[in-house]
Design a protein around this motif. Structure first.
Motif, mmCIF file in Angstrom:
data_model
loop_
_atom_site.group_PDB
_atom_site.id
_atom_site.type_symbol
_atom_site.label_atom_id
_atom_site.label_comp_id
_atom_site.label_asym_id
_atom_site.label_seq_id
_atom_site.Cartn_x
_atom_site.Cartn_y
_atom_site.Cartn_z
ATOM 1 N N ARG A 117 0.855 -1.187 0.000
ATOM 2 C CA ARG A 117 0.000 0.000 0.000
ATOM 3 C C ARG A 117 0.897 1.245 0.000
ATOM 4 O O ARG A 117 1.891 1.299 0.707
ATOM 5 C CB ARG A 117 -0.880 -0.024 1.249
ATOM 6 N N ALA A 118 0.513 2.255 -0.786
ATOM 7 C CA ALA A 118 1.273 3.509 -0.819
ATOM 8 C C ALA A 118 1.118 4.245 0.504
ATOM 9 O O ALA A 118 0.125 4.084 1.205
ATOM 10 C CB ALA A 118 0.789 4.397 -1.965
ATOM 11 N N GLY A 119 2.128 5.023 0.838
ATOM 12 C CA GLY A 119 2.064 5.853 2.034
ATOM 13 C C GLY A 119 3.211 5.574 2.980
ATOM 14 O O GLY A 119 4.177 4.888 2.652
ATOM 15 N N LEU A 120 3.090 6.138 4.186
ATOM 16 C CA LEU A 120 4.123 5.986 5.196
ATOM 17 C C LEU A 120 3.950 4.679 5.956
ATOM 18 O O LEU A 120 2.832 4.302 6.309
ATOM 19 C CB LEU A 120 4.086 7.159 6.176
ATOM 20 N N TRP A 121 5.079 4.029 6.208
ATOM 21 C CA TRP A 121 5.124 2.784 6.967
ATOM 22 C C TRP A 121 6.172 2.921 8.061
ATOM 23 O O TRP A 121 7.283 3.392 7.800
ATOM 24 C CB TRP A 121 5.531 1.614 6.081
ATOM 25 N N LYS A 122 5.828 2.507 9.268
ATOM 26 C CA LYS A 122 6.807 2.444 10.354
ATOM 27 C C LYS A 122 7.362 1.026 10.375
ATOM 28 O O LYS A 122 6.621 0.059 10.540
ATOM 29 C CB LYS A 122 6.185 2.775 11.708
ATOM 30 N N ILE A 123 8.670 0.909 10.181
ATOM 31 C CA ILE A 123 9.318 -0.400 10.211
ATOM 32 C C ILE A 123 9.928 -0.600 11.590
ATOM 33 O O ILE A 123 10.730 0.219 12.049
ATOM 34 C CB ILE A 123 10.379 -0.522 9.110
ATOM 35 N N ASP A 124 9.508 -1.661 12.258
ATOM 36 C CA ASP A 124 10.038 -2.034 13.568
ATOM 37 C C ASP A 124 11.024 -3.170 13.387
ATOM 38 O O ASP A 124 10.737 -4.147 12.696
ATOM 39 C CB ASP A 124 8.916 -2.494 14.506
ATOM 40 N N VAL A 125 12.196 -3.034 14.017
ATOM 41 C CA VAL A 125 13.232 -4.068 13.961
ATOM 42 C C VAL A 125 13.401 -4.628 15.367
ATOM 43 O O VAL A 125 13.588 -3.873 16.327
ATOM 44 C CB VAL A 125 14.574 -3.495 13.451
ATOM 45 N N LEU A 126 13.332 -5.947 15.480
ATOM 46 C CA LEU A 126 13.557 -6.631 16.748
ATOM 47 C C LEU A 126 14.765 -7.541 16.601
ATOM 48 O O LEU A 126 14.964 -8.132 15.539
ATOM 49 C CB LEU A 126 12.347 -7.479 17.141
ATOM 50 N N VAL A 127 15.568 -7.653 17.637
ATOM 51 C CA VAL A 127 16.694 -8.573 17.659
ATOM 52 C C VAL A 127 16.457 -9.529 18.827
ATOM 53 O O VAL A 127 16.294 -9.092 19.964
ATOM 54 C CB VAL A 127 18.042 -7.832 17.815
ATOM 55 N N ASP A 128 16.425 -10.830 18.505
ATOM 56 C CA ASP A 128 16.088 -11.854 19.497
ATOM 57 C C ASP A 128 14.818 -11.479 20.276
ATOM 58 O O ASP A 128 14.762 -11.549 21.499
ATOM 59 C CB ASP A 128 17.261 -12.122 20.442
ATOM 60 N N ASP A 129 13.814 -11.040 19.541
ATOM 61 C CA ASP A 129 12.486 -10.671 20.049
ATOM 62 C C ASP A 129 12.481 -9.453 20.972
ATOM 63 O O ASP A 129 11.473 -9.185 21.630
ATOM 64 C CB ASP A 129 11.807 -11.861 20.747
ATOM 65 N N GLU A 130 13.566 -8.692 21.019
ATOM 66 C CA GLU A 130 13.620 -7.452 21.808
ATOM 67 C C GLU A 130 13.588 -6.271 20.850
ATOM 68 O O GLU A 130 14.319 -6.255 19.855
ATOM 69 C CB GLU A 130 14.904 -7.390 22.649
ATOM 70 N N PRO A 131 12.757 -5.247 21.113
ATOM 71 C CA PRO A 131 12.739 -4.063 20.241
ATOM 72 C C PRO A 131 14.139 -3.468 20.117
ATOM 73 O O PRO A 131 14.848 -3.316 21.115
ATOM 74 C CB PRO A 131 11.801 -3.099 20.961
ATOM 75 N N TYR A 132 14.534 -3.167 18.870
ATOM 76 C CA TYR A 132 15.860 -2.608 18.627
ATOM 77 C C TYR A 132 15.777 -1.175 18.089
ATOM 78 O O TYR A 132 16.396 -0.273 18.622
ATOM 79 C CB TYR A 132 16.641 -3.509 17.670
ATOM 80 N N THR A 133 15.011 -0.970 17.021
ATOM 81 C CA THR A 133 14.841 0.369 16.466
ATOM 82 C C THR A 133 13.598 0.391 15.608
ATOM 83 O O THR A 133 13.013 -0.645 15.286
ATOM 84 C CB THR A 133 16.080 0.811 15.645
ATOM 85 N N ASN A 134 13.181 1.578 15.222
ATOM 86 C CA ASN A 134 12.117 1.744 14.224
ATOM 87 C C ASN A 134 12.370 3.014 13.446
ATOM 88 O O ASN A 134 13.077 3.906 13.913
ATOM 89 C CB ASN A 134 10.718 1.704 14.855
ATOM 90 N N PHE A 135 11.799 3.065 12.260
ATOM 91 C CA PHE A 135 11.972 4.221 11.394
ATOM 92 C C PHE A 135 10.818 4.258 10.399
ATOM 93 O O PHE A 135 10.098 3.266 10.238
ATOM 94 C CB PHE A 135 13.339 4.179 10.684
#
Length: 140
Positions: A117-135
């Motif tokens: 879908r067009a538009g803004l998406w927040k990408i969440d990155v987890l490492v070993d199921d722990e939140p690491y970063t998002n953008f």
């Protein structure tokens, strides 16, 4: 004890309302340069670059699956052998989709996914199921 529990629940609900899921806080994350590459992500922490498709197309073309190379830029010795996951949430619909999951080797990995879908998406990155970063990225 019941009052403390109720206060904790109220605080959690308040903090949930103040997260990056609030559309007023959604702002496209700036690209940055790392080792002569233009990456999307969180500078000094995580970056990704499209490695296939046409050079004149958007980095995140709508409905077109693309291969990306991802880089873990912070304390690389802490990541090798761990597993990472990426998920994306669409700003307007609130829909969350699983993008990719794989192991990290030499501070990097590949990823293949599509944003439908067009538009803004927040990408969440987890490492070993722990939140690491998002953008935030934009699918066009």
């Amino acid at each position: 004890m019941k009052i403390v529990f109720k206060l904790l629940i109220a605080a959690a609900l308040f903090l949930t309302g103040c997260t990056d899921n609030n559309p007023a806080n959604w702002k496209l994350s700036p690209a940055f340069t790392y080792e002569n590459m233009t990456l999307h992500g969180t500078e000094g922490k995580f970056g990704m670059i499209k490695v296939n498709g046409e050079s004149d197309e958007p980095e995140f073309p709508v409905g077109e699956g693309r291969q990306y190379q991802v880089y873990f830029l912070e304390r690389p010795e802490d990541f090798n052998g761990k597993r990472y996951k990426m998920a994306a949430t669409h700003k307007d619909t609130g829909e969350t989709v699983k993008l990719y999951e794989w192991e990290i080797d030499n501070e990097q990995s590949g990823a293949k996914f599509v944003l439908d879908r067009a538009g803004l998406w927040k990408i969440d990155v987890l490492v070993d199921d722990e939140p690491y970063t998002n953008f935030i990225v934009e699918a066009k």
